[in-house]
Design a protein around this motif. Structure first.
Motif: not given
Length: 275
Positions: A196-210, A255-269
């Protein structure tokens, strides 16, 4: 005599250089055009909004010196952003852990989905500032109240995306877990989270922006030394150029927060998309 000549660097990395300029030049050109239009529209002395040239003349110290400290409320925007980020880190961290655990429970149980999902769908539409009076009444302090607003704003996309990811785990994975006789804890860490990691990091990206949106709005009302209160204080002091500079800091940080979570998500998934 026949020694091979070294390949020039421009030819060797031609594709990388072309890709860099292709991704960099269009935004820069667009930004330059927007600044030019802005300057032309606001250049008149009677204009209500400051032009970019006026912003630079009146607020260039905020841009060039983001980490100066001259008093408890007289400090650079860099320190104010870091203060806001500390609150975001606590609230978003709590929301991430709680959201993943709760989302996994909801995704695994049909009855939990039927009972809790409608409630989540209703609560996630509540604006962040609507939670602030309740948090102030409960905690009677601005610091935990702001953290609670971040938590309650960020948790819903994490819960919903995690639950969707758990529900979409292939049945073959569950069959393997049954054959290996994995207990619930082993199934959670070895099957559920990786699948479920791809879904989780999608939610984390939305969450960090909010979270970043919520803390800026909450600080306007709770005060302190965060970037949100700086904007409200600048408005009360009629310092519009300072507000525009703060908005740039907010946008770049988000923008940097979103990119950070996206990079971690790509590495994890490992680049796996959420299907």
């Amino acid at each position: 005599m026949f020694r091979r000549r070294p390949t020039p660097l421009l030819i060797k990395y031609r594709a990388q250089i072309a890709a860099f300029f292709a991704s960099t030049i269009p935004p820069l050109v667009t930004l330059a055009l927007l600044l030019l239009v802005w300057e032309l529209m606001c250049a008149k002395p009677s204009s209500a909004l400051p032009a970019p040239s006026r912003i630079w003349m009146e607020a260039h110290e905020l841009i060039l010196h983001p980490f100066y400290v001259a008093g408890s409320q007289d400090m650079g925007l860099g320190w104010r952003v870091l203060t806001s980020l500390r609150r975001v880190a606590v609230g978003f961290g709590l929301a991430s852990v709680s959201g993943v655990l709760l989302g996994a429970f909801v995704g695994q149980s049909v009855w939990a989905t039927r009972g809790l999902d409608p409630i989540f769908q209703v609560l996630r539409t509540v604006p962040p500032l609507a939670w602030l009076p309740i948090s102030l009444a409960a905690f009677r302090d601005s610091q935990p109240s702001a953290i609670f607003v971040i938590f309650i704003t960020a948790i819903w996309p994490i819960v919903i995306n995690t639950a969707a990811g758990v529900r979409n785990i292939p049945q073959d994975y569950r069959n393997v877990a049954a054959v290996l006789r994995l207990n619930q804890l082993e199934f959670f860490f070895k099957i559920m989270i990786p699948a479920a990691a791809p879904y989780i990091f999608s939610g984390l990206r939305i969450g960090v922006g909010l979270s970043w949106l919520a803390i800026v709005a909450a600080e306007m009302l709770t005060g302190g030394v965060g970037i949100g209160f700086f904007i409200w204080d600048a408005w009360n002091s009629s310092r519009l150029p300072d507000i525009f500079v703060a908005l740039i800091y907010i946008g770049v940080t988000g923008f940097l927060l979103d990119r950070l979570v996206a990079v971690i998500g790509r590495l994890a998934t490992r680049g796996a998309p959420a299907n």
